[in-house]
Design a protein around this motif. Structure first.
Motif, PDB file in Angstrom:
ATOM      1  N   PRO A   1      -8.098   3.343  -2.290  1.00  0.00           N
ATOM      2  CA  PRO A   1      -6.634   3.083  -1.851  1.00  0.00           C
ATOM      3  C   PRO A   1      -5.760   2.761  -3.166  1.00  0.00           C
ATOM      4  O   PRO A   1      -6.257   1.764  -4.191  1.00  0.00           O
ATOM      5  N   ILE A   2      -4.515   3.369  -3.313  1.00  0.00           N
ATOM      6  CA  ILE A   2      -3.543   2.812  -4.286  1.00  0.00           C
ATOM      7  C   ILE A   2      -2.570   2.079  -3.800  1.00  0.00           C
ATOM      8  O   ILE A   2      -1.760   2.402  -3.073  1.00  0.00           O
ATOM      9  N   TRP A   3      -2.341   1.126  -4.416  1.00  0.00           N
ATOM     10  CA  TRP A   3      -1.398   0.061  -4.149  1.00  0.00           C
ATOM     11  C   TRP A   3      -0.312  -0.339  -5.382  1.00  0.00           C
ATOM     12  O   TRP A   3      -0.642   0.276  -6.537  1.00  0.00           O
ATOM     13  N   VAL A   4       0.919  -0.740  -4.856  1.00  0.00           N
ATOM     14  CA  VAL A   4       1.950  -0.894  -6.036  1.00  0.00           C
ATOM     15  C   VAL A   4       1.885  -2.553  -6.007  1.00  0.00           C
ATOM     16  O   VAL A   4       2.023  -3.264  -4.895  1.00  0.00           O
ATOM     17  N   SER A   5       1.853  -3.143  -7.327  1.00  0.00           N
ATOM     18  CA  SER A   5       2.208  -4.568  -7.355  1.00  0.00           C
ATOM     19  C   SER A   5       2.550  -5.012  -8.912  1.00  0.00           C
ATOM     20  O   SER A   5       2.392  -4.266  -9.631  1.00  0.00           O
ATOM     21  N   ASP A   6       3.406  -5.687  -8.868  1.00  0.00           N
ATOM     22  CA  ASP A   6       3.975  -6.350  -9.942  1.00  0.00           C
ATOM     23  C   ASP A   6       3.113  -7.151 -10.968  1.00  0.00           C
ATOM     24  O   ASP A   6       3.577  -7.550 -11.985  1.00  0.00           O
TER      25      ASP A   6
ATOM     26  N   PHE B   1       1.111  -1.111  -0.022  1.00  0.00           N
ATOM     27  CA  PHE B   1       0.177   0.075  -0.050  1.00  0.00           C
ATOM     28  C   PHE B   1       1.059   1.257   0.139  1.00  0.00           C
ATOM     29  O   PHE B   1       2.101   1.275   0.779  1.00  0.00           O
ATOM     30  N   THR B   2       0.427   2.221  -0.924  1.00  0.00           N
ATOM     31  CA  THR B   2       1.362   3.320  -0.808  1.00  0.00           C
ATOM     32  C   THR B   2       0.874   4.439   0.238  1.00  0.00           C
ATOM     33  O   THR B   2       1.706   5.377   0.226  1.00  0.00           O
ATOM     34  N   GLY B   3      -0.237   4.278   0.796  1.00  0.00           N
ATOM     35  CA  GLY B   3      -0.517   5.279   1.799  1.00  0.00           C
ATOM     36  C   GLY B   3      -1.268   6.409   1.096  1.00  0.00           C
ATOM     37  O   GLY B   3      -2.236   7.280   1.610  1.00  0.00           O
TER      38      GLY B   3
END
Length: 799
Positions: free
Chosen positions: A314-319, A299-301
């Motif tokens: 919410p904005i997440w980062v994932s491959d 989670f990027t916060g």
């Protein structure tokens, strides 16, 4: 030595003394270009897969020669690339020392199997006079702006110590050695294949290729039409742009996911989360994340604001989001996307259903919209059109076409490849090597081990690297990366047309005569790499008016894999490898050829059977005995009984049609039936005209050329069967067994098809689908029903 071995040695010696027999030099005849995928000449020699491929090509070649065609059937060597270099590292020898020996061994083995190649056209991708033209073509790409250099995150194999194209990475592993790959930033040469994406897709429809191969290419190109939608970011003065092909599900968005390679990631990350996000990104680039198939993410916060409901997301980062897919960010709709669903379950994110269905996740196109404000109760199709227009009118979204296909990474940090003909000058930049200086030869070196630092071993050769800029005369350096192993195979079919030409890679008039390749035979494993690259390369040459056709290969035939006797893939560890040389030694060349074609449909996967090959050996023995027994008869007969006339015509018709459809196994079955009947009659003292044996020798020739030629000589014939006309059936004996089907689509006649009487609906359907025109129509339509009247009509009712 058995009688078969003596026969094979005899005829191979005679063929060797008559090289003009197989030359394609009679331009008054109609042409057929038969091409088998040329081999990498490994140290282990031929395997049974090679024999299957080459026998299929030889059958169709010999058949068309007898039909009166000028047949081009060449052979050469794909000898650059990683296989040779990895072997060189293993045995600690320069590839220049053993590749020529490997080629000689391969050539000897191929000749021993009776394949009728035109050896006057032999090519070798490592021959400077061949790769001169590979380099010349690269320079044309460079002049057109299709070859360019840039630093990019690429797949890197730490074992092979070289960069890899996306196509060379299978499930995170090196396609060649199986090692886990890493992501590294390196300065690389690229070819702009993406510029040709639409044409590569569109022109597939004109090709007579297996549908699964076409679909693999479509999927690899991965054209998708969708929307880019802007989601404002909370407490920021900019938006994050997401790509979706399902805008109607926008009210089901519960999170946003961005790729680790998206440049916005660290910009939007809140300070409390920065350490974890940065660590995740580093893990992605090091390749560590590939070690698990589970969804990963951080989670990027940060939060985005839903453009319609104004709720926080919410904005997440994932491959699992690819940087090059659309904008490198997606809207997570877990109720209607499998990957989003898995991600939501892993991280306990909300799941909101917006299409009526009992299934979660539901990815279908049926059902009504629910809980979607002004889209509620609409069909999926209606909702997609409505929301698309609405978002565009409000300035929230724009139409976007995206492709999975990426530009081809064309440089390798290895020694054994074509040198890239570019000189690097501090003042002039990248400067082409003058064409008069081609070929730029690969130097012979003592140390050819890859460095693993991103530099090629060629970088160590100071007197080769340091040159003067051909543009300004100042000190400069050669490009030290080499081309990938696919470069030379992208255009080899063109050089076969005119292999000795020193002025150009192939005379244009000769190309117009021979192109496109009529039959291209090889493994399905080349569906994406070689076949896609060769099509792209050809289209560039077509744009330059250097080739006369849009496509290189009209019809593609894939041979299946031959498994070991234990029904497992052949390997040293399993101890189930069948060596062709051992088979030939025990049985004969013709036995091996005929057996591999008889095992099952050419395209099928099938297991080796020693019982099966024994059966073929006995069959060929019966053929030989039949001819020998006939010649011993004191009273020769000219009798042509009607039953035998009918059978002869039926067998000729069957074998002819089966060869043209690559149904070699059923053609061989027909030959067995014919031999049995002739042997039966002879054993009962029913002497018949020798023309029936002549027909058997002619029909058998493409499959078992040595034995057939010997049988032809037993009958007192002196001519090579290559020069004898293929037999024709007597139509009067076929009429009673043949019917004409009217093939209709929605009641309109599209095709007349002649088939044997009594075919079932399934058998007629299979024949109809082999017609490219009909197959194309019905594959893109919904078939409501099929009306079948046996021996008369087949009608597709479509919408």
């Amino acid at each position: 030595m058995s009688i078969f071995h003596k026969i094979e040695k005899k005829w191979q010696n005679r063929w060797a003394k008559k090289p003009s027999l197989w030359r394609a030099d009679n331009y008054r005849k109609p042409k057929v270009y038969v091409l088998v995928m040329f081999p990498y000449p490994s140290g282990t020699g031929l395997h049974v897969g090679h024999v299957e491929n080459y026998t299929a090509g030889d059958i169709i070649t010999r058949y068309f020669r007898m039909k009166g065609f000028n047949v081009l059937h060449p052979m050469g060597w794909d000898a650059f690339g990683l296989p040779a270099e990895n072997y060189a590292l293993k045995v600690k020898k320069n590839p220049m020392t053993f590749v020529p020996k490997n080629i000689e061994r391969f050539k000897k083995q191929i000749k021993s199997l009776g394949f009728s190649y035109d050896w006057s056209r032999e090519i070798n991708t490592t021959d400077p006079q061949y790769y001169k033209w590979t380099q010349w073509m690269f320079l044309q790409f460079f002049k057109m702006g299709l070859a360019y250099e840039k630093e990019a995150p690429i797949n890197f194999c730490p074992n092979c110590k070289t960069g890899l194209a996306n196509e060379e990475v299978i499930e995170g592993k090196c396609e060649r050695c199986g090692s886990e790959t890493e992501i590294r930033n390196l300065l690389q040469w690229h070819l702009k294949i993406t510029k040709y994406a639409d044409r590569l897709l569109e022109d597939l429809e004109e090709l007579d290729w297996p549908e699964n191969i076409k679909e693999m290419q479509r999927n690899w190109i991965g054209k998708k039409e969708g929307l880019e939608i802007d989601f404002p970011i909370e407490n920021r003065n900019f938006c994050i742009r997401v790509f979706t092909t399902r805008p109607e599900t926008i009210f089901g968005v519960t999170f946003i996911v961005v790729s680790p390679e998206n440049p916005l990631v660290l910009k939007i990350t809140e300070s409390d989360y920065f350490y974890f996000v940065e660590k995740y990104i580093k893990s992605h680039f090091s390749g560590q994340l590939k070690e698990t198939k589970e969804k990963t993410g951080v989670f990027t916060g940060a939060y985005a604001i839903h453009p319609l409901t104004k709720t926080k997301i919410p904005i997440w980062v994932s491959d699992y989001v690819i940087a090059s897919y659309g904008s490198g960010a997606i809207m997570g709709v877990p109720a209607h996307d499998q990957r989003d669903y898995e991600f939501a379950k892993k991280f306990s994110l909300p799941i909101f259903k917006v299409i009526s269905s009992d299934q979660i996740p539901y990815e279908g196109q049926e059902g009504k919209m629910i809980d979607s404000e002004f889209l509620t109760y609409m069909s999926v199709k209606e909702a997609r059109e409505k929301i698309t227009n609405y978002l565009i009118e409000k300035g929230i979204a724009q139409i976007k076409v995206t492709y999975k296909l990426k530009d081809w990474i064309f440089s390798r940090q290895r020694y054994w490849g074509e040198p890239i003909p570019i000189i690097k000058c501090s003042f002039c930049g990248n400067v082409p090597v003058p064409e008069k200086d081609l070929p730029l030869k690969l130097p012979k070196v003592k140390y050819y081990e890859p460095t693993g630092t991103g530099e090629s071993p060629l970088a160590k050769i100071k007197n080769w690297v340091e040159v003067k800029c051909p543009k300004c005369g100042s000190k400069a350096k050669r490009e030290t990366n080499t081309m990938p192993q696919w470069a030379g195979s992208c255009w080899y079919y063109l050089r076969y047309i005119d292999p000795k030409n020193k002025r150009t890679f192939a005379d244009f008039k000769l190309q117009k005569f021979w192109l496109p390749v009529d039959y291209y035979i090889g493994g399905a494993e080349h569906a994406v790499l070689h076949l896609l690259y060769a099509r792209f390369w050809h289209k560039v040459l077509y744009d330059l008016k250097l080739v006369p056709t849009k496509e290189p290969f009209q019809k593609l035939i894939n041979q299946g894999i031959i498994l070991g006797p234990d029904n497992e893939k052949m390997s040293k560890s399993r101890g189930n490898i069948v060596n062709p040389e051992d088979v030939v030694k025990k049985y004969s060349v013709d036995t091996l050829r005929v057996y591999e074609m008889f095992m099952g449909p050419l395209e099928a996967t099938k297991a080796w059977s020693y019982e099966g090959i024994n059966g073929i050996y006995r069959f060929l023995g019966r053929v030989y005995s039949l001819f020998k027994d006939y010649t011993k008869l004191k009273n020769k007969s000219k009798a042509k009984p009607e039953e035998l006339e009918k059978l002869e015509s039926k067998i000729i018709f069957k074998v002819t049609n089966d060869i043209e459809k690559f149904k070699f196994n059923t053609a061989i079955s027909a030959l067995m039936e014919y031999q049995r009947e002739l042997t039966r009659r002879l054993s009962l003292g029913q002497v018949f005209h020798k023309k029936y044996l002549e027909t058997l020798a002619k029909l058998l020739f493409p499959f078992a050329p040595h034995l057939a030629q010997e049988c032809w000589e037993i009958l007192g014939k002196k001519t090579f069967l290559d020069r004898i006309a293929w037999p024709k059936p007597q139509k009067k004996f076929l009429k009673e067994d043949q019917v004409t089907y009217l093939i209709q689509i929605n009641g309109k006649l599209k095709l007349k098809l002649t088939l044997p009487k009594g075919k079932s609906q399934e058998e007629v359907l299979a024949q109809v689908k082999e017609n490219h025109k009909i197959s194309k129509i019905i594959s893109n339509a919904h078939i409501k029903k099929v009306i079948f009247i046996q021996d008369k009509l087949l009608n597709f009712v479509i919408e």
